[in-house]
Scaffold this active site. Structure first.
Site, PDB file in Angstrom:
ATOM      1  N   ASP A  82     -67.260 -41.696  18.193  1.00 47.10           N
ATOM      2  CA  ASP A  82     -67.996 -41.643  18.596  1.00 47.10           C
ATOM      3  C   ASP A  82     -69.626 -42.009  17.965  1.00 47.10           C
ATOM      4  O   ASP A  82     -70.136 -42.394  18.841  1.00 47.10           O
ATOM      5  CB  ASP A  82     -68.073 -40.526  19.980  1.00 47.10           C
ATOM      6  CG  ASP A  82     -66.632 -40.215  20.351  1.00 47.10           C
ATOM      7  OD1 ASP A  82     -65.560 -41.822  19.542  1.00 47.10           O
ATOM      8  OD2 ASP A  82     -66.337 -39.917  21.379  1.00 47.10           O
ATOM      9  N   TYR A 130     -49.086 -38.489  30.765  1.00 51.69           N
ATOM     10  CA  TYR A 130     -47.975 -39.447  29.784  1.00 51.69           C
ATOM     11  C   TYR A 130     -47.208 -37.408  28.842  1.00 51.69           C
ATOM     12  O   TYR A 130     -48.169 -36.837  29.531  1.00 51.69           O
ATOM     13  CB  TYR A 130     -48.195 -40.097  28.455  1.00 51.69           C
ATOM     14  CG  TYR A 130     -49.541 -39.426  27.809  1.00 51.69           C
ATOM     15  CD1 TYR A 130     -49.970 -38.585  26.744  1.00 51.69           C
ATOM     16  CD2 TYR A 130     -51.101 -40.019  27.893  1.00 51.69           C
ATOM     17  CE1 TYR A 130     -51.373 -38.870  26.270  1.00 51.69           C
ATOM     18  CE2 TYR A 130     -52.080 -39.842  27.103  1.00 51.69           C
ATOM     19  CZ  TYR A 130     -51.772 -39.040  26.398  1.00 51.69           C
ATOM     20  OH  TYR A 130     -53.034 -38.831  25.902  1.00 51.69           O
ATOM     21  N   ALA A 170     -62.911 -37.487  13.199  1.00 50.75           N
ATOM     22  CA  ALA A 170     -63.605 -39.238  12.232  1.00 50.75           C
ATOM     23  C   ALA A 170     -64.155 -38.120  11.358  1.00 50.75           C
ATOM     24  O   ALA A 170     -63.764 -38.867   9.826  1.00 50.75           O
ATOM     25  CB  ALA A 170     -64.452 -39.500  13.035  1.00 50.75           C
TER      26      ALA A 170
END
Ligand SMILES: Cc1cc2nc3c(=O)[nH]c(=O)nc-3n(C[C@H](O)[C@H](O)[C@H](O)COP(=O)(O)OP(=O)(O)OC[C@H]3O[C@@H](n4cnc5c(N)ncnc54)[C@H](O)[C@@H]3O)c2cc1C
Length: 362
Positions: free
Chosen positions: A267, A190, A9
């Site tokens: 967050d 993944y 962020a």
């Protein structure tokens, strides 16, 4: 402007602000920007911000989300994804954001822990005090900015822990995010660029005694938690050499995002449980849209409904992934039926999330 915290962020916001020709100082307590070995799924909503910033970490395109019953290894539902779902390594993303921020002119100061934030417009570090009319709190869920803006709103342990590890990727592993679900636990798998495979295992637990919210764990504990998930999973977990365990903390959306000069993003504003892989994506959306706004109050009013909807969707997934007994059999049968008639129907449920374009937001 001062940005506290240079995670996803903070770096993205500082970069977006500097690209507008404005002066920005970013303060990060870590002496260097290093990341725990782990992957990240970047969805189209967050990816649009990376494209606008000119940030292109190595990535693989994810073709589908594949729900699989953990104990039996039977497929439940494979949801094909459209273009724009990227699988990246966090360290690669942070490095690319840092390079873009520095190139845009951000004054990035590492090893400078913020020890005081005054909503009147001052930030204190061990090196001294800085003043600015705008301060952005991007120092995460346990950061000082959140404690300053919302001191009476502690986080609580959700009763879930998450292991994160990276192992070598077997040849021909599909380019999809697999979610292997079992009673009280699930495992997300993944591939990542560079022949790596990302593993995130979540388990329900009564207690989290650690002071911090992340620590190194014994790879054997990760293996034991998923030993009932069959041969393929066991072989992967046997290859784990280093694993971190996170206590998943939650406090919902922080009730206040602003106090005086301070505005929270990422967050710090909304710690997002990882069951929809959206925490970093929402952080990127925040970073861009706040940089484009002259009015933090209007920005917060615009952002809150979307963020609350995303957090509620993530919490619902946590429940659905961990079903046991008859509820699990019933839910999986229903999903298989959906998959047989309309495999993309489930994916369409999230169009509001992925089709959002933060760049065109006014
Ligand atoms: C298991 C797991 C899997 C996840 N998977 C995904 C995923 O696939 N996709 C996705 O979108 N999201 C995912 N997330 C969520 C995502 O990781 C977070 O939402 C995202 O990292 C938040 O970024 P941030 O910059 O707001 O905070 P952080 O990443 O916490 O960064 C905060 C920064 O502030 C610094 N800082 C803290 N205190 C101070 C201080 N006093 N002074 C100066 N600096 C300070 C820290 O060192 C850090 O660099 C996952 C999370 C978990 C736990």
């Amino acid at each position: 402007m001062i940005v506290c915290g240079a995670g996803i962020a903070g770096l993205a916001h500082a970069c977006a602000v500097a690209l507008q020709g404005r002066r920005v100082v970013a303060l990060e307590r870590a002496p260097e920007l290093r990341e725990v070995g782990a992957g990240l799924q970047v969805a189209p909503n967050g990816g649009r911000v990376l494209d606008a910033l000119g940030v292109h970490p190595p990535s693989l395109e994810s073709e589908a989300v594949h729900l699989i019953d953990g104990p039996s290894a039977r497929p439940v539902l494979r949801m094909p994804l459209g273009p724009g779902f990227r699988l990246v390594h966090r360290a690669d993303l942070i490095a690319a954001l840092r390079d873009a921020a520095v190139a845009a002119g951000v004054d990035l100061r590492l090893g400078q822990a913020v020890v005081g934030i005054d909503p009147a417009g001052a930030v204190t570090t061990e090196a001294g005090m800085l003043h600015a009319p705008r301060i952005v709190g991007a120092d995460g869920v346990r950061g000082l900015a959140r404690r300053t803006v919302a001191p009476d709103h502690p986080s609580r342990f959700t009763g879930q822990v998450a292991w994160r590890a990276v192992v070598p990727c077997p040849d021909d592993w599909p380019r999809e995010a697999q979610v292997r679900m079992g009673p009280g636990r699930h495992l997300v798998i993944y591939p990542l660029p560079g022949g790596r495979l990302n593993l995130v295992g979540v388990e329900e637990r009564a207690q989290w005694a650690e002071e911090g919210w992340s620590h190194r764990d014994d790879p054997g504990a990760f293996l034991r938690a998923f030993r009932g998930f069959g041969y393929v999973v066991r072989r992967l977990l046997e290859r784990v050499e280093e694993v971190h365990l996170w206590g998943l903390m939650d406090h919902g959306v922080t009730p206040a995002w602003r106090d005086g000069a301070v505005t929270l993003i990422g967050d710090a504003a909304h710690p997002t449980l990882p069951f929809l892989a959206q925490g970093a994506n929402l952080a990127l959306e925040d970073a861009w849209t706040l940089a484009r706004s002259d009015d933090p109050a209007a920005w917060e009013a615009m952002r809150r409904p979307r963020v609350e909807r995303a957090l509620a969707a993530a919490a619902a997934n946590a429940r659905n992934y961990h079903l046991g007994g008859a509820a699990r059999l019933g839910a999986h049968a229903a999903l298989r039926a959906v998959g047989a008639v309309a495999p993309s129907a489930m994916g369409r449920r999230y169009r509001w999330l992925y089709d959002y374009d933060p760049i065109s937001e006014r």
